[in-house]
Design a protein around this motif. Structure first.
Motif, PDB file in Angstrom:
ATOM      1  N   PRO A 175       2.045   6.249  -1.765  1.00 17.48           N
ATOM      2  CA  PRO A 175       2.523   4.969  -2.158  1.00 17.48           C
ATOM      3  C   PRO A 175       3.796   5.046  -3.234  1.00 17.48           C
ATOM      4  N   ASP A 212       4.605   1.428   1.087  1.00 16.18           N
ATOM      5  CA  ASP A 212       3.608   2.335   1.740  1.00 16.18           C
ATOM      6  C   ASP A 212       2.367   2.235   0.912  1.00 16.18           C
ATOM      7  N   ALA A 251      -1.611   1.928  -0.068  1.00 16.17           N
ATOM      8  CA  ALA A 251      -2.534   2.726   0.385  1.00 16.17           C
ATOM      9  C   ALA A 251      -3.558   1.343   0.937  1.00 16.17           C
ATOM     10  N   ASN A 278      -1.335   3.669   5.212  1.00 12.50           N
ATOM     11  CA  ASN A 278      -0.267   3.058   4.627  1.00 12.50           C
ATOM     12  C   ASN A 278      -0.301   1.414   5.217  1.00 12.50           C
TER      13      ASN A 278
END
Length: 365
Positions: free
Chosen positions: A9, A44, A46, A98
């Motif tokens: 991330p 991105d 999590a 993601n």
């Protein structure tokens, strides 16, 4: 399991700041105004998904209905899923992946006005406004807790919503007074206070996990009816409609009428807290060395009055359970059976409400 295409991330940040020194006419000289802006964009982030869930239908308000299936059975690979596809004997298979598409972001604006006086006083007044969104708060250390402790309308695809950690409005004040009353031994008095809005929380159904198919209860976001004659809802004979609609009105939820209330759509209660520190320098027996005797009062307001400095917050995982319900599979309508009255709203935090006095002695050399 870890998604084989999992990406670390990322956050992109932009920070801007400005200072303006000015005089205020009859109010004096030497004022300073500070402005700061911080923008953060997530990428991105999590997220945890349950690989056993498969959508088999749609609820009255458009959210998905899931089944937890055993994907090792050949029949479960057919679409639509046939009756021969059995339910999964275990509850979940979690995959860390993601967020795809729209991710969270935040904007923080802050202002501070400060001034110092030759006779020992200086003060700062500040204000900060925060608008932060996220897909999942990731509140815990293990997969199940991170997956379960979030209010959702779609457990495998939570929408971007107001962050669990968002404090929308915050005011602060700090005042310092310094003066050497006894030789060069300085007396310093500091008062620090903050007044801020509380963390937001979510209106949810009671239970609901089995209704929507993910088996995790007390976290599915409430559908807000348009009124007593909403075609998607059948109210039970014992349902207290007057109290229910009054609650929706009082918490500004009627603006979501005819839709699912977003996560964290209820603002938390305001809180104020003031702390005081008094310090006095004392000479020691060695030149250049000094003692510093200090007194710290945490939550000064609560020491003065039991009703001041009292902190209320919605209990973790920050949702309020409002309606016991079922779904009529034949008509695809919700049956609102019971309104939880009164709802278990924000409660006093026993630790944050305490006042505390500390004495100390510091030796500097």
């Amino acid at each position: 399991a870890l998604d084989p295409s999992f990406e670390i991330p990322k956050e992109w940040k932009l920070a801007l700041g400005a200072r303006w020194n000015f005089d205020a006419g009859f109010m004096g000289e030497g004022y300073r105004l500070l402005f700061d802006y911080l923008h953060t964009r997530k990428e991105d982030s999590a997220i945890l998904r349950d690989a056993t869930l498969e959508q088999f239908g749609t609820a009255p308000d458009g959210r998905p209905l899931y089944r937890s299936i055993d994907r090792s059975v050949a029949a479960c690979s057919q679409r639509p899923i046939p009756a021969a596809c059995p339910n999964r004997s275990f509850t979940q298979d979690f995959i860390l992946s993601n967020v795809q598409g729209d991710d969270g972001e935040s904007d923080v604006y802050s202002l501070a006005l400060t001034k110092a006086y030759d006779w020992g006083l200086d003060w700062t007044f500040g204000y900060a406004y925060t608008d932060a969104t996220e897909v999942t708060p990731m509140t815990s250390s293990v997969a199940f807790s991170n997956y379960a402790n979030i209010s959702v309308s779609d457990p495998n695809n939570p929408a971007v919503s107001t962050s669990n950690y968002n404090i929308k409005n915050r005011f602060t004040v700090q005042m310092n007074y310094r003066k050497a009353f006894f030789g060069d031994n300085e007396t310093k008095i500091t008062l620090y206070g903050r007044v801020n809005e509380g963390r937001p929380y979510s209106p949810v159904f009671v239970d609901g996990g089995n209704v929507f198919g993910d088996t995790i209860d007390d976290r599915h976001l409430l559908y807000v009816p348009t009124g007593p004659s909403d075609p998607l809802v059948v109210f039970g004979s014992g349902f207290n409609q007057a109290a229910f609609f009054s609650y929706l009105e009082a918490n500004d939820l009627t603006k979501y009428a005819g839709s699912i209330a977003p996560r964290n759509s209820i603002d938390g209660p305001w809180w104020h807290k003031f702390d005081l520190r008094i310090a006095q320098e004392i000479p020691s027996f060695v030149e250049g060395h000094k003692f510093d005797l200090f007194l710290v009062v945490e939550n000064l307001g609560n020491l003065i009055d039991d009703d001041w400095g009292v902190f209320y917050e919605q209990a973790f995982p920050h949702n309020v359970q409002l309606v016991e319900f079922t779904r009529n599979a034949t008509t695809n309508q919700y049956n609102y059976n019971t309104f939880v009255n009164p709802p278990q709203g924000p409660a006093r935090d026993p630790d944050a409400n305490l006042w505390e006095i500390r004495f100390g002695l510091k030796y500097t050399f």
